[in-house]
Write a protein that holds these residues in place. Structure first.
Motif, PDB file in Angstrom:
ATOM      1  N   ILE A 141       0.857  -1.181   0.000  1.00 27.43           N
ATOM      2  CA  ILE A 141       0.000   0.000   0.000  1.00 27.43           C
ATOM      3  C   ILE A 141       0.896   1.234   0.000  1.00 27.43           C
ATOM      4  N   ALA A 142       0.825   2.005  -1.068  1.00 30.07           N
ATOM      5  CA  ALA A 142       1.615   3.231  -1.176  1.00 30.07           C
ATOM      6  C   ALA A 142       0.742   4.418  -0.804  1.00 30.07           C
ATOM      7  N   ILE A 143       1.193   5.191   0.175  1.00 27.99           N
ATOM      8  CA  ILE A 143       0.409   6.356   0.570  1.00 27.99           C
ATOM      9  C   ILE A 143       0.353   7.347  -0.589  1.00 27.99           C
ATOM     10  N   HIS A 144       1.444   7.461  -1.303  1.00 23.70           N
ATOM     11  CA  HIS A 144       1.434   8.135  -2.599  1.00 23.70           C
ATOM     12  C   HIS A 144       2.722   7.775  -3.318  1.00 23.70           C
ATOM     13  N   LYS A 145       2.850   8.189  -4.587  1.00 22.97           N
ATOM     14  CA  LYS A 145       4.021   7.829  -5.392  1.00 22.97           C
ATOM     15  C   LYS A 145       4.693   9.066  -5.985  1.00 22.97           C
ATOM     16  N   THR A 175      -1.111  -0.669  -4.297  1.00 26.58           N
ATOM     17  CA  THR A 175      -2.365   0.074  -4.232  1.00 26.58           C
ATOM     18  C   THR A 175      -2.031   1.466  -3.726  1.00 26.58           C
ATOM     19  N   VAL A 176      -2.293   2.485  -4.533  1.00 21.57           N
ATOM     20  CA  VAL A 176      -1.956   3.865  -4.177  1.00 21.57           C
ATOM     21  C   VAL A 176      -3.213   4.554  -3.667  1.00 21.57           C
ATOM     22  N   VAL A 177      -3.093   5.245  -2.532  1.00 18.61           N
ATOM     23  CA  VAL A 177      -4.291   5.853  -1.931  1.00 18.61           C
ATOM     24  C   VAL A 177      -4.307   7.373  -2.015  1.00 18.61           C
ATOM     25  N   GLY A 178      -3.161   8.018  -2.200  1.00 18.11           N
ATOM     26  CA  GLY A 178      -3.111   9.470  -2.221  1.00 18.11           C
ATOM     27  C   GLY A 178      -3.319  10.033  -3.616  1.00 18.11           C
ATOM     28  N   LYS A 179      -3.097  11.340  -3.742  1.00 15.71           N
ATOM     29  CA  LYS A 179      -3.142  11.964  -5.055  1.00 15.71           C
ATOM     30  C   LYS A 179      -2.095  11.309  -5.951  1.00 15.71           C
ATOM     31  N   PRO A 180      -2.380  11.039  -7.224  1.00 13.77           N
ATOM     32  CA  PRO A 180      -3.489  11.536  -8.039  1.00 13.77           C
ATOM     33  C   PRO A 180      -4.668  10.566  -8.181  1.00 13.77           C
ATOM     34  N   GLU A 181      -4.814   9.603  -7.266  1.00  8.09           N
ATOM     35  CA  GLU A 181      -5.858   8.599  -7.410  1.00  8.09           C
ATOM     36  C   GLU A 181      -7.253   9.231  -7.358  1.00  8.09           C
ATOM     37  N   LYS A 182      -8.137   8.750  -8.227  1.00 11.18           N
ATOM     38  CA  LYS A 182      -9.501   9.289  -8.275  1.00 11.18           C
ATOM     39  C   LYS A 182     -10.205   9.142  -6.935  1.00 11.18           C
TER      40      LYS A 182
END
Length: 259
Positions: A141-145, A175-182
């Motif tokens: 789980i990536a908080i963001h990339k 699984t990315v949860v931060g921006k830029p995820e919709k």
């Protein structure tokens, strides 16, 4: 894209847009006050993983920004929500200052890896521990990339390269949860009563702030502060709705042309 509706909400990035570490962008406090005088809802959305929401709020208040905790939506919050949803025990690769946002989460005998910006922990033994967990089937789980971010001493690597390294080494996908995820932007709007077509996003990251917001139907305003580099606006398609010098200039445009 759906027909544009009247503007009801403004989403604002924090580091690089309102401030850079402990220095406010010139005129940002007064511009925020002017924006609050308009009939729009304001939410502050950030991928910052270096500190807890409480510490972030204290930083902003010390810089004399009129912001309350319930107006801030962070990628740490989104990550915690996912950890609770999946009912996993994460190995937390985050800065120690961010740990309060995971208080109460079981982390012994981890069966998942959660990675944010953690410079003090990005060393071979720790990353290798994460690598082995992922090889055994633990989810990543990536908080963001984010590729990089702005500090007082210049640009610095973000967590993205380290996430990509773990993905490459283990042939897995985070699984990315931060921006830029919709899902991040939609979650930020939850409870506001606003549709994406009724919102605008202001940020210094062309891909994560502006591109992410425009992908869900918002307008995106790119500011030339923080991590901005010349020609960033050419890196996404469609390009930003507007590119301007700073947050105060973005507020000027909103007040004059979008309300």
């Amino acid at each position: 894209m759906a027909t544009r509706r009247a503007l009801k909400a403004v989403l604002v990035d924090l580091n690089g847009t309102l401030h850079v570490e402990d220095a406010a962008v010139p005129g940002a406090q007064e511009a925020l006050t002017r924006l609050r005088g308009a009939s729009v809802m304001i939410k502050f959305v950030t991928n910052t993983t270096k500190e807890s929401k409480q510490d972030l709020l204290k930083r902003l208040q010390n810089l004399e920004f009129d912001i309350s905790e319930d107006e801030i939506f962070t990628s740490l919050t989104a990550a915690r929500n996912l950890v609770e949803e999946k009912q996993v025990r994460p190995m937390l690769l985050v800065d120690d200052r961010a740990l309060p946002d995971f208080k109460g989460i079981q982390t012994s005998d981890p069966n998942a890896v959660v990675i944010g910006l953690a410079p003090e922990h990005f060393n071979y033994p720790v990353l290798n521990q994460a690598f082995r967990l992922l090889l055994d089937g633990a989810p990543l789980i990536a908080i963001h990339k984010a590729r990089y971010y702005k500090r007082k001493d210049g640009l610095a690597m973000g967590p993205g390269p380290f996430v990509a390294g773990l993905e490459y080494a283990t042939d897995t996908k985070a699984t990315v949860v931060g921006k830029p995820e919709k899902t991040f932007f939609l979650e930020a709007l939850r409870g506001t009563g606003c549709e994406p077509q009724e919102a605008v996003m202001i940020g210094d990251d062309c891909r994560d702030d502006v591109g992410g917001a425009q992908n869900v139907g918002m307008l995106g305003i790119l500011v030339k502060t923080g991590k901005y580099r010349a020609a960033d606006e050419t890196k996404i398609n469609p390009p930003p709705y507007l590119t301007c010098e700073s947050f105060p200039h973005a507020v000027d445009h909103i007040l004059q042309h979008l309300l």
